[in-house]
Design an enzyme around this catalytic site. Structure first.
Site, short mmCIF file in Angstrom:
data_model
loop_
_atom_site.label_atom_id
_atom_site.label_comp_id
_atom_site.label_asym_id
_atom_site.label_seq_id
_atom_site.Cartn_x
_atom_site.Cartn_y
_atom_site.Cartn_z
N ASN A 9 -1.31 0.40 -13.25
CA ASN A 9 -0.07 1.19 -13.14
C ASN A 9 0.98 0.45 -13.94
O ASN A 9 1.48 -0.59 -13.51
CB ASN A 9 0.34 1.31 -11.66
CG ASN A 9 1.71 1.97 -11.51
OD1 ASN A 9 2.25 2.52 -12.46
ND2 ASN A 9 2.25 1.91 -10.30
N HIS A 94 3.77 6.78 -5.05
CA HIS A 94 3.92 5.33 -5.13
C HIS A 94 5.13 4.90 -4.31
O HIS A 94 6.14 5.62 -4.24
CB HIS A 94 4.07 4.89 -6.59
CG HIS A 94 3.94 3.41 -6.74
ND1 HIS A 94 5.01 2.56 -6.53
CD2 HIS A 94 2.88 2.62 -7.02
CE1 HIS A 94 4.60 1.31 -6.69
NE2 HIS A 94 3.31 1.32 -6.99
N GLU A 96 7.45 2.93 -4.90
CA GLU A 96 8.71 2.90 -5.65
C GLU A 96 9.31 4.30 -5.77
O GLU A 96 10.54 4.45 -5.76
CB GLU A 96 8.47 2.27 -7.04
CG GLU A 96 8.25 0.76 -6.91
CD GLU A 96 7.26 0.18 -7.89
OE1 GLU A 96 6.97 0.81 -8.93
OE2 GLU A 96 6.75 -0.94 -7.62
N GLY A 170 4.50 -6.69 -6.37
CA GLY A 170 5.36 -7.43 -7.28
C GLY A 170 5.95 -8.70 -6.68
O GLY A 170 6.87 -9.29 -7.24
N SER A 210 -0.03 -7.25 -5.94
CA SER A 210 -0.28 -8.59 -6.46
C SER A 210 -1.76 -8.91 -6.62
O SER A 210 -2.20 -10.04 -6.41
CB SER A 210 0.41 -9.64 -5.59
OG SER A 210 1.81 -9.45 -5.60
P1 13P Z 1 1.80 -5.49 -8.59
O1 13P Z 1 0.35 -5.62 -8.97
O2 13P Z 1 2.75 -5.86 -9.68
O3 13P Z 1 2.09 -6.18 -7.28
O4 13P Z 1 2.06 -3.92 -8.34
C1 13P Z 1 1.18 -3.22 -7.54
C2 13P Z 1 1.49 -1.79 -7.67
O5 13P Z 1 2.55 -1.34 -7.26
C3 13P Z 1 0.52 -0.92 -8.33
O6 13P Z 1 0.82 0.41 -8.16
#
Ligand code: 13P
Length: 247
Positions: A9, A94, A96, A170, A210
């Site tokens: 992603n 997602h 976010e 993240g 992560s």
């Molecule tokens: P990270 O791998 O940067 O933690 O993000 C995960 C994510 O939100 C994938 O959709």
């Protein structure tokens, strides 16, 4: 047997030019990969990405899709627009989108039904926040997200769920493999109760948050984990390839 699926992603990263470069670096590194490999890229990268992945095993995904066929929905992108480019997968719900753009289980459900109607393969994201986890509400939150988000779905063949604990996205904090496996096991049991044993057995559920080269093997060894949804580590060809080739 469920075929593992590793999806990147890219979020709001990479211009079209940068996307082309990254894909060209990635292609030879994943040419012998066992899992299904998907990259979900920003809308403005889709066209160039479609050209760049030609002749490789990499499949193309978008990061969202509108719930309507067309019309007055400024800023949205329709399933038809994605299909014409050759997009196969689409991320829906997602965290976010839920956190910053007002996405709810209801809108997740509307987008999901629209994706399925148009033969796009949805990757539906669910997951609890840190606060919800600390208040022991993880199961309750997941249950609501799954029951409301997947309401009305009858064919699960092309559906993928991504369990992404929000506190692990993240942050560098990964759920332990055991913990992720257990929570995904809960999601599977919920699917079994709601949609039946056959659906639960065949449905692929990814872990996200992560995930990186150093923990991919351990996570992928877990019985309930069928893949990964990768953010940060998907932006570097070597890192993403090393997750894809986790064995
Ligand atoms: P990270 O791998 O940067 O933690 O993000 C995960 C994510 O939100 C994938 O959709």
């Amino acid at each position: 047997m469920r075929k593992p699926i590793i999806a990147g992603n890219w979020k709001m990263n990479k211009t079209a030019k940068q996307a082309e470069e990254l894909i060209n670096q990635l292609k030879p590194l994943v040419s012998k990969s066992k899992p299904e490999v998907v990259i979900c890229v920003p809308y403005t990268d889709l066209w160039v990405a479609k050209q760049a992945i030609a002749g490789s095993k990499i499949k193309l995904g978008a990061e969202n899709v509108a719930w309507a066929d067309s019309g007055a929905f400024t800023g949205e992108i329709s399933a038809e627009m994605l299909k014409e480019i050759g997009v196969e997968y689409v991320i829906i719900g997602h965290s976010e989108r839920r956190q910053y753009f007002g996405e709810t289980d209801k809108t997740v459900n509307m987008r999901l039904l629209q994706a399925l109607k148009n033969d796009l393969k949805p990757i539906v994201c669910v997951g609890e926040t840190l606060e919800e986890r600390e208040k022991n509400r993880t199961k309750k939150v997941l249950k609501k997200q799954i029951l409301e988000g997947l309401n009305g779905v009858t064919d699960f063949t092309n559906l993928v769920i991504a369990y992404e604990p929000v506190w692990a996205i993240g942050t560098g904090k990964t759920a332990t493999a055991e913990d992720a496996n257990k929570t995904i096991g809960y999601i599977r049991s919920l699917i079994r109760k709601t949609f039946g044993a056959d659906v639960a057995k065949a449905l692929r559920i990814q872990y996200g948050g992560s995930m990186k080269p150093s923990n991919a093997k351990e996570l992928m060894a877990m019985r309930n984990i069928d893949g990964g949804l990768i953010g940060g580590a998907a932006l570097k060809a070597e890192d993403f390839a090393s997750i894809v080739n986790y064995k």
